[in-house]
Write a protein that holds these residues in place. Structure first.
Motif, PDB file in Angstrom:
ATOM      1  N   ALA A   1      41.672  33.749  44.532  1.00  0.00           N
ATOM      2  CA  ALA A   1      42.915  33.666  43.681  1.00  0.00           C
ATOM      3  C   ALA A   1      42.848  32.609  42.080  1.00  0.00           C
ATOM      4  N   LEU A   2      42.212  31.690  41.942  1.00  0.00           N
ATOM      5  CA  LEU A   2      42.131  31.129  40.798  1.00  0.00           C
ATOM      6  C   LEU A   2      40.797  31.175  40.261  1.00  0.00           C
ATOM      7  N   ALA A   3      39.860  31.593  40.578  1.00  0.00           N
ATOM      8  CA  ALA A   3      38.635  31.999  39.775  1.00  0.00           C
ATOM      9  C   ALA A   3      38.026  33.014  40.712  1.00  0.00           C
ATOM     10  N   PRO A   4      38.613  34.119  40.367  1.00  0.00           N
ATOM     11  CA  PRO A   4      38.121  35.794  41.137  1.00  0.00           C
ATOM     12  C   PRO A   4      36.267  35.657  40.914  1.00  0.00           C
ATOM     13  N   ARG A   5      35.476  34.862  39.085  1.00  0.00           N
ATOM     14  CA  ARG A   5      34.438  35.645  38.979  1.00  0.00           C
ATOM     15  C   ARG A   5      33.501  34.522  39.958  1.00  0.00           C
ATOM     16  N   LEU A   6      33.708  33.455  40.679  1.00  0.00           N
ATOM     17  CA  LEU A   6      33.209  32.407  41.285  1.00  0.00           C
ATOM     18  C   LEU A   6      33.039  32.861  42.745  1.00  0.00           C
ATOM     19  N   CYS A   7      34.122  34.227  43.241  1.00  0.00           N
ATOM     20  CA  CYS A   7      33.652  34.785  44.165  1.00  0.00           C
ATOM     21  C   CYS A   7      32.538  36.002  44.105  1.00  0.00           C
ATOM     22  N   GLY A   8      31.644  35.501  43.775  1.00  0.00           N
ATOM     23  CA  GLY A   8      30.594  36.982  42.814  1.00  0.00           C
ATOM     24  C   GLY A   8      31.395  38.545  43.044  1.00  0.00           C
ATOM     25  N   PRO A   9      31.656  38.654  42.506  1.00  0.00           N
ATOM     26  CA  PRO A   9      32.495  40.178  42.378  1.00  0.00           C
ATOM     27  C   PRO A   9      31.632  41.337  41.996  1.00  0.00           C
ATOM     28  N   MET A  10      31.462  42.075  42.830  1.00  0.00           N
ATOM     29  CA  MET A  10      30.517  43.300  42.889  1.00  0.00           C
ATOM     30  C   MET A  10      31.681  44.677  42.748  1.00  0.00           C
ATOM     31  N   PRO A  11      31.041  46.067  42.245  1.00  0.00           N
ATOM     32  CA  PRO A  11      31.661  46.793  42.575  1.00  0.00           C
ATOM     33  C   PRO A  11      32.258  47.096  43.335  1.00  0.00           C
ATOM     34  N   PRO A  12      32.902  48.209  43.074  1.00  0.00           N
ATOM     35  CA  PRO A  12      34.383  48.734  44.257  1.00  0.00           C
ATOM     36  C   PRO A  12      33.143  49.560  45.635  1.00  0.00           C
ATOM     37  N   GLY A  13      33.737  49.299  46.429  1.00  0.00           N
ATOM     38  CA  GLY A  13      32.587  50.031  47.865  1.00  0.00           C
ATOM     39  C   GLY A  13      31.309  49.154  47.397  1.00  0.00           C
ATOM     40  N   THR A  14      31.213  48.367  47.562  1.00  0.00           N
ATOM     41  CA  THR A  14      29.617  47.478  47.746  1.00  0.00           C
ATOM     42  C   THR A  14      29.235  46.324  48.123  1.00  0.00           C
ATOM     43  N   VAL A  15      29.365  45.105  48.207  1.00  0.00           N
ATOM     44  CA  VAL A  15      29.126  43.729  49.027  1.00  0.00           C
ATOM     45  C   VAL A  15      27.059  43.523  48.721  1.00  0.00           C
ATOM     46  N   ALA A  16      27.856  42.889  48.221  1.00  0.00           N
ATOM     47  CA  ALA A  16      25.803  41.757  48.045  1.00  0.00           C
ATOM     48  C   ALA A  16      25.716  40.400  49.109  1.00  0.00           C
TER      49      ALA A  16
ATOM     50  N   GLU B   1      31.003  51.316  59.307  1.00  0.00           N
ATOM     51  CA  GLU B   1      32.699  51.685  58.992  1.00  0.00           C
ATOM     52  C   GLU B   1      33.768  52.134  58.433  1.00  0.00           C
ATOM     53  N   ARG B   2      33.741  50.766  57.481  1.00  0.00           N
ATOM     54  CA  ARG B   2      34.435  51.185  56.047  1.00  0.00           C
ATOM     55  C   ARG B   2      33.947  51.029  55.031  1.00  0.00           C
ATOM     56  N   GLY B   3      32.797  52.466  55.120  1.00  0.00           N
ATOM     57  CA  GLY B   3      32.142  52.939  54.428  1.00  0.00           C
ATOM     58  C   GLY B   3      31.501  51.721  53.176  1.00  0.00           C
ATOM     59  N   LEU B   4      31.044  50.829  53.303  1.00  0.00           N
ATOM     60  CA  LEU B   4      30.718  49.249  52.411  1.00  0.00           C
ATOM     61  C   LEU B   4      29.078  50.043  52.154  1.00  0.00           C
ATOM     62  N   THR B   5      28.697  49.834  51.207  1.00  0.00           N
ATOM     63  CA  THR B   5      27.253  49.581  51.096  1.00  0.00           C
ATOM     64  C   THR B   5      26.591  48.510  50.215  1.00  0.00           C
ATOM     65  N   VAL B   6      25.200  47.938  51.202  1.00  0.00           N
ATOM     66  CA  VAL B   6      25.300  46.055  49.760  1.00  0.00           C
ATOM     67  C   VAL B   6      24.009  46.813  48.593  1.00  0.00           C
ATOM     68  N   GLY B   7      25.145  46.118  47.858  1.00  0.00           N
ATOM     69  CA  GLY B   7      24.208  45.800  46.563  1.00  0.00           C
ATOM     70  C   GLY B   7      23.732  44.667  46.168  1.00  0.00           C
ATOM     71  N   ARG B   8      22.629  44.330  45.754  1.00  0.00           N
ATOM     72  CA  ARG B   8      22.589  42.894  45.030  1.00  0.00           C
ATOM     73  C   ARG B   8      23.336  41.790  44.556  1.00  0.00           C
ATOM     74  N   PHE B   9      23.416  41.295  44.384  1.00  0.00           N
ATOM     75  CA  PHE B   9      24.692  40.038  44.087  1.00  0.00           C
ATOM     76  C   PHE B   9      23.856  40.125  42.836  1.00  0.00           C
ATOM     77  N   GLY B  10      23.851  39.874  41.208  1.00  0.00           N
ATOM     78  CA  GLY B  10      23.357  39.364  40.354  1.00  0.00           C
ATOM     79  C   GLY B  10      22.755  40.748  39.442  1.00  0.00           C
ATOM     80  N   ASP B  11      22.670  42.190  40.155  1.00  0.00           N
ATOM     81  CA  ASP B  11      21.678  43.315  39.759  1.00  0.00           C
ATOM     82  C   ASP B  11      22.676  43.776  38.252  1.00  0.00           C
TER      83      ASP B  11
END
Ligand code: ZN
Length: 229
Positions: free
Chosen positions: A27-42, A219-229
């Motif tokens: 809530a306080l610092a969303p950019r610190l949480c490693g935001p990725m594009p929707p549908g992906t996770v790093a 199952e959640r329809g999530l794909t893995v993307g690399r953080f920082g790319d």
């Protein structure tokens, strides 16, 4: 912005291996949480390189066809440089966790900067590349360390979900359950490929959890993307 955030971060710090509550942080610092594009996770790993744990993680990542980011310790890189070069050879990203794994807020200001500089130098010597991302030990930021990071062009990043995989009691199910309790979609996962700061052989449960995590992400329809790319 950063100054106020640091105060909150330090005030809300909990437990020796813990950190401030992920929901509060997000809530306080969303950019610190490693935001990725929707549908992906790093997927990220801390505390390596480790001669057994890192290689076992790399082998599982190959099986899953995932690319990950490894936040390494300079002290470990000096012990196991070949593991770092192998990590890069397999197409993963290597970034900085610190040189020595200590709370930065327990150090004098010049010590925090020296730690980051030594870690950068060590990674540079082994890989020929300067890290651009930094995840502080224990996820705890300090004002002097943030200033040093800015001067060294390091972007701080934490995580949005963790597996609490440093504990001997952690199992593949508990790790994935803890990850699912966090924010996976569009976020960044914290795991550990090394037991230098964890219970012995804890990385074995981490490795075992990866295929199960792959099932849950699918199952959640999530794909893995690399953080920082
Ligand atoms: Zn760590």
């Amino acid at each position: 912005m950063l100054g106020g955030m640091v105060g909150v971060a330090v005030a809300a710090q909990i437990g020796p291996a813990g950190t401030w509550l992920p929901s509060l942080r997000r809530a306080l610092a969303p950019r610190l949480c490693g935001p990725m594009p929707p549908g992906t996770v790093a997927i990220t790993f801390d505390d390596g390189p480790h001669p057994l744990g890192t290689i076992a993680v790399l082998d599982e990542l190959d099986r899953l066809d995932w690319k990950a980011t490894f936040f390494v310790l300079g002290s470990q890189v000096r012990l196991f440089p070949d593991v770092v070069t192998e990590t890069l050879r397999r197409g993963h990203r290597v970034e900085l966790h610190g040189d020595d794994h200590r709370y930065l807020i327990a150090r004098p200001p010049w010590s925090a900067a020296a730690d980051l500089e030594r870690g950068i130098d060590t990674i540079g010597e082994v890989t020929g590349r300067v890290p651009t991302w930094w995840r502080p030990a224990y996820g705890v930021l300090s004002g002097p360390a943030l200033l040093a990071a800015r001067r060294l062009r390091l972007r701080p990043v934490l995580w949005s979900a963790w597996g609490r995989d440093w504990r001997a009691a952690a199992t593949r199910e508990s790790i994935v359950g803890d990850l699912e309790a966090g924010d996976l979609a569009g976020g960044t996962v914290l795991l550990h490929d090394s037991d230098v700061m964890s219970d012995p052989d804890s990385w074995r449960s981490t490795v075992a959890a990866l295929p199960l995590l792959a099932d849950r992400l699918a199952e959640r329809g999530l794909t893995v993307g690399r953080f920082g790319d």
